[in-house]
Design a protein around this motif. Sequence first.
Motif, PDB file in Angstrom:
ATOM      1  N   GLU A 261      -9.314  -0.180   1.852  1.00 39.65           N
ATOM      2  CA  GLU A 261      -9.161   0.674   3.037  1.00 39.65           C
ATOM      3  C   GLU A 261      -7.783   1.331   3.082  1.00 39.65           C
ATOM      4  O   GLU A 261      -7.543   2.217   3.897  1.00 39.65           O
ATOM      5  CB  GLU A 261      -9.346  -0.148   4.317  1.00 39.65           C
ATOM      6  CG  GLU A 261     -10.736  -0.732   4.494  1.00 39.65           C
ATOM      7  CD  GLU A 261     -10.842  -1.630   5.704  1.00 39.65           C
ATOM      8  OE1 GLU A 261     -11.914  -1.652   6.327  1.00 39.65           O
ATOM      9  OE2 GLU A 261      -9.844  -2.320   6.037  1.00 39.65           O
ATOM     10  N   MET A 262      -6.883   0.906   2.202  1.00 42.74           N
ATOM     11  CA  MET A 262      -5.502   1.374   2.264  1.00 42.74           C
ATOM     12  C   MET A 262      -5.290   2.624   1.425  1.00 42.74           C
ATOM     13  O   MET A 262      -5.961   2.837   0.409  1.00 42.74           O
ATOM     14  CB  MET A 262      -4.553   0.285   1.744  1.00 42.74           C
ATOM     15  CG  MET A 262      -4.619  -1.034   2.493  1.00 42.74           C
ATOM     16  SD  MET A 262      -3.489  -2.249   1.736  1.00 42.74           S
ATOM     17  CE  MET A 262      -3.957  -3.741   2.603  1.00 42.74           C
ATOM     18  N   ALA A 263      -4.333   3.455   1.870  1.00 39.27           N
ATOM     19  CA  ALA A 263      -3.865   4.559   1.033  1.00 39.27           C
ATOM     20  C   ALA A 263      -3.197   3.970  -0.217  1.00 39.27           C
ATOM     21  O   ALA A 263      -2.721   2.832  -0.194  1.00 39.27           O
ATOM     22  CB  ALA A 263      -2.872   5.413   1.805  1.00 39.27           C
ATOM     23  N   GLU A 264      -3.152   4.729  -1.274  1.00 39.24           N
ATOM     24  CA  GLU A 264      -2.648   4.195  -2.540  1.00 39.24           C
ATOM     25  C   GLU A 264      -1.224   3.668  -2.415  1.00 39.24           C
ATOM     26  O   GLU A 264      -0.898   2.590  -2.926  1.00 39.24           O
ATOM     27  CB  GLU A 264      -2.707   5.278  -3.634  1.00 39.24           C
ATOM     28  CG  GLU A 264      -2.292   4.764  -5.007  1.00 39.24           C
ATOM     29  CD  GLU A 264      -2.432   5.833  -6.081  1.00 39.24           C
ATOM     30  OE1 GLU A 264      -2.050   5.555  -7.235  1.00 39.24           O
ATOM     31  OE2 GLU A 264      -2.916   6.934  -5.760  1.00 39.24           O
ATOM     32  N   ASP A 268      -0.197  -0.214  -3.135  1.00 35.82           N
ATOM     33  CA  ASP A 268       0.800  -0.562  -4.139  1.00 35.82           C
ATOM     34  C   ASP A 268       1.929  -1.401  -3.537  1.00 35.82           C
ATOM     35  O   ASP A 268       2.482  -2.285  -4.191  1.00 35.82           O
ATOM     36  CB  ASP A 268       1.386   0.702  -4.777  1.00 35.82           C
ATOM     37  CG  ASP A 268       0.372   1.450  -5.637  1.00 35.82           C
ATOM     38  OD1 ASP A 268      -0.658   0.827  -5.997  1.00 35.82           O
ATOM     39  OD2 ASP A 268       0.596   2.639  -5.923  1.00 35.82           O
ATOM     40  N   ALA A 269       2.264  -1.127  -2.259  1.00 36.27           N
ATOM     41  CA  ALA A 269       3.387  -1.802  -1.613  1.00 36.27           C
ATOM     42  C   ALA A 269       3.055  -3.235  -1.229  1.00 36.27           C
ATOM     43  O   ALA A 269       3.915  -4.119  -1.298  1.00 36.27           O
ATOM     44  CB  ALA A 269       3.830  -1.016  -0.377  1.00 36.27           C
ATOM     45  N   GLU A 283       7.491   6.001  -0.701  1.00 36.97           N
ATOM     46  CA  GLU A 283       7.437   7.372  -0.188  1.00 36.97           C
ATOM     47  C   GLU A 283       5.988   7.723   0.170  1.00 36.97           C
ATOM     48  O   GLU A 283       5.054   7.377  -0.560  1.00 36.97           O
ATOM     49  CB  GLU A 283       7.968   8.347  -1.232  1.00 36.97           C
ATOM     50  CG  GLU A 283       8.031   9.787  -0.722  1.00 36.97           C
ATOM     51  CD  GLU A 283       8.684  10.735  -1.715  1.00 36.97           C
ATOM     52  OE1 GLU A 283       8.447  11.955  -1.594  1.00 36.97           O
ATOM     53  OE2 GLU A 283       9.417  10.248  -2.616  1.00 36.97           O
ATOM     54  N   THR A 284       5.825   8.388   1.285  1.00 37.47           N
ATOM     55  CA  THR A 284       4.518   8.845   1.745  1.00 37.47           C
ATOM     56  C   THR A 284       4.542  10.363   1.814  1.00 37.47           C
ATOM     57  O   THR A 284       5.604  10.975   1.636  1.00 37.47           O
ATOM     58  CB  THR A 284       4.198   8.265   3.141  1.00 37.47           C
ATOM     59  OG1 THR A 284       4.953   8.974   4.126  1.00 37.47           O
ATOM     60  CG2 THR A 284       4.520   6.778   3.211  1.00 37.47           C
ATOM     61  N   PRO A 285       3.412  11.008   2.066  1.00 37.97           N
ATOM     62  CA  PRO A 285       3.415  12.464   2.157  1.00 37.97           C
ATOM     63  C   PRO A 285       4.321  13.022   3.257  1.00 37.97           C
ATOM     64  O   PRO A 285       4.683  14.202   3.220  1.00 37.97           O
ATOM     65  CB  PRO A 285       1.942  12.792   2.447  1.00 37.97           C
ATOM     66  CG  PRO A 285       1.185  11.659   1.847  1.00 37.97           C
ATOM     67  CD  PRO A 285       2.043  10.459   2.079  1.00 37.97           C
TER      68      PRO A 285
END
Length: 343
Positions: A261-264, A268-269, A283-285
């Motif tokens: 369910e998580m963003a990549e 990874d974090a 870093e995120t968008p």
Amino acid sequence: MSQNSRSASAYPARILVCAIFLASLVLPPSLVHAELVDKIVAVVNDEVITLSDVDAEGQEVFRKITATSPVDEVQEKLEMARAEILNTIIDKRLIAQKASALNITVSESEVEAAYNNVLQRNRISREQLLAKLESSGLSEAVYKTTLESQLLQNKLVGTDVHAKIVVTEDMIQKHYDENYTSNIEDGAYYLLQMGFAWQDSEATKTSPARQSANKLEAKKRAERIHNLVMSGQNFETLASKYSDLPSKVDGGDIGTFQLDEMAEYMRDAVSSLKSGEVSEIVETPAGYQFFKLLSAGEDAVIRKAAYVSVKDEIKEKLYDEELQKAYGQWVKDLKEKAYIQKL
């Protein structure tokens, strides 16, 4: 019920009871009848408590019992209620007597302030409080006399009791764990989040130089707060103060997520974290974020409320509980030194 026959204060009280008895032998019948109607039910040092005192204090309770109890249970319940109310009156008289001896008073404005504080603390109106009191069989007047007694109590016990009351961080955490957490068995990751935005307006999107400067500033903020967390400062407190994300209102609490369910960048974090660990900055968008893993895997713990949001409430609750224990002992000691006779 207690009776200390060695107490000097007992003798005036006994003389008073005897005098009333002797008066009944010589007074006109009409006065004797009046005394019998409003009879003495207890003596507290040099002060009497009459049946009318009990009836006045408990009138709402008695009315509710009479109106709602089965006929064959009314008398028994009334007797039990009278006994409880008499004990309450005895406690109040002892407090008032002790306060009087020490020249301690409570003003009407102090009672009103305490009354309004009850309304504000519970976020209810006067009408709502009156409804609650009525449902409990209490009147506003009786409730205010109870507040007055509590204020006297607080002044009397003073630093002697308050100084002995300690609510530690461990006590707060234990109460929180027992009352605000529950287990989940689906292997979800339960996370705290902190974020620092750099893409904060349409203008920055069209200005590469400004965007670069904002991005650098956001990264520096993230690094500074990340260092504070890693040095041992509370994640939730810092998130509430510094995070740019909506989750700041909950101390960074974003609940539970499955890995898929998580963003990549989020996956990874956190995927390699152990419970209690804090991730590196990613870093995120739209900025920079880092996470703290509270629990994961089988029997992971989920919280009903963020610790930081209920900590003060829990501390106050625990303090009140400890204060009541200390007050109970204080009253017990007061009773042991007093002459109390129920008639």
